[in-house]
Design an enzyme around this catalytic site. Structure first.
Site, PDB file in Angstrom:
ATOM      1  N   GLY A  83       0.802  -1.216   0.000  1.00 55.79           N
ATOM      2  CA  GLY A  83       0.000   0.000   0.000  1.00 55.79           C
ATOM      3  C   GLY A  83       0.834   1.264   0.000  1.00 55.79           C
ATOM      4  O   GLY A  83       0.541   2.221  -0.719  1.00 55.79           O
ATOM      5  N   CYS A  84       1.890   1.275   0.804  1.00 62.23           N
ATOM      6  CA  CYS A  84       2.734   2.475   0.885  1.00 62.23           C
ATOM      7  C   CYS A  84       3.504   2.691  -0.413  1.00 62.23           C
ATOM      8  O   CYS A  84       3.737   3.827  -0.826  1.00 62.23           O
ATOM      9  CB  CYS A  84       3.677   2.369   2.077  1.00 62.23           C
ATOM     10  SG  CYS A  84       2.777   2.320   3.653  1.00 62.23           S
ATOM     11  N   THR A  85       3.886   1.610  -1.068  1.00 63.29           N
ATOM     12  CA  THR A  85       4.557   1.725  -2.359  1.00 63.29           C
ATOM     13  C   THR A  85       3.593   2.299  -3.397  1.00 63.29           C
ATOM     14  O   THR A  85       3.953   3.212  -4.153  1.00 63.29           O
ATOM     15  CB  THR A  85       5.104   0.356  -2.809  1.00 63.29           C
ATOM     16  OG1 THR A  85       6.076  -0.083  -1.849  1.00 63.29           O
ATOM     17  CG2 THR A  85       5.754   0.449  -4.187  1.00 63.29           C
ATOM     18  N   SER A 131       3.083   6.060  -2.594  1.00 67.03           N
ATOM     19  CA  SER A 131       4.285   6.846  -2.870  1.00 67.03           C
ATOM     20  C   SER A 131       4.563   6.939  -4.372  1.00 67.03           C
ATOM     21  O   SER A 131       4.989   7.993  -4.860  1.00 67.03           O
ATOM     22  CB  SER A 131       5.476   6.239  -2.133  1.00 67.03           C
ATOM     23  OG  SER A 131       5.251   6.256  -0.737  1.00 67.03           O
TER      24      SER A 131
END
Length: 177
Positions: free
Chosen positions: A46-48, A51
C-alpha cells in the site's frame, strides 16, 4: 495525542531525509506549499502504491508549485532503499521516534508496529496553515488526488484569478487518472 486540523498553523520540525541530511519543514515551505504525507512503512504494498502515485504526479504538483514530502517511522537506510528502488524525486523523512507523527496526531494509541502510523496527508500553505487533511487507509490514490484538488483551490484563493485554478486543474485532469 495532539493533532493538526484544517486552519491550524503547523510548528516547524526537523528530521533526517533518506540521505541522512537534516531537513526542516520551514525549508520546504520557503519554496511554496507542502504536501506532507505520512505512510505506515516503506516497501509495503500500500505504501509503495501511494508513494509511486505521488511520484507519477510530479508534473501536476510542480504546476501548482507544491513540494511533496513523505514521512514514516522507517530508519534512514530503509527510506534510502525505498527511494532508490522506486525512483522517488521527493524527500522521504525518517521519524524514527514518532515525535512528528505525535505532533500531527497520526500515531495510533495501540503499538501496532508498522501500522502505528496512520496513512494521512496534510496540505500546508506557505504560511504554515493547514489547507486540507486527507484520511484514507484503503485508497492509495486518494491522497495525491485530493491534495492536488486542495492545491488548486489554494492557488485560486491566493491569486483571485480563476484562470490559474482552471489551468492547474486542467493539468491534473489531463493525466487521465
Amino acid at each position: 495525542m495532539a493533532g493538526v486540523g484544517v486552519g491550524d498553523v503547523v510548528r516547524d520540525f526537523e528530521l533526517p531525509d533518506e540521505t541522512g541530511t537534516p531537513r526542516r519543514l520551514s525549508e520546504f515551505l520557503a519554496a511554496g506549499p507542502v504536501v506532507l504525507f505520512f505512510y505506515p512503512a516503506a516497501m509495503t504494498r500500500g505504501c509503495t502504491a501511494e508513494s509511486c502515485h505521488f511520484r507519477d504526479l510530479a508534473a501536476e504538483f510542480a504546476a501548482v508549485g507544491a513540494t511533496r514530502v513523505g514521512i514514516s517511522r522507517d530508519p534512514v537506510a530503509r527510506q534510502a532503499e525505498f527511494s532508490r528502488r522506486h525512483g522517488f524525486d521527493y524527500p522521504l523523512l525518517s521519524d524514527a521516534d514518532g515525535a512528528v507523527a505525535d505532533l500531527f496526531g497520526v500515531r495510533r494509541r495501540l503499538p501496532l508496529g508498522a501500522l502505528s502510523t496512520r496513512r494521512m496527508t496534510f496540505v500546508i500553505g506557505a504560511d504554515r496553515r493547514v489547507v486540507e487533511v486527507i484520511h484514507s487507509e484503503l485508497n492509495m490514490n486518494d491522497h495525491a488526488d485530493a491534495a492536488l484538488r486542495a492545491l488548486g483551490g489554494l492557488i485560486f484563493r491566493l491569486s483571485g484569478r480563476a484562470g490559474i485554478k482552471a489551468a492547474s486543474v486542467q493539468v491534473y485532469e489531463g493525466r487521465g487518472r
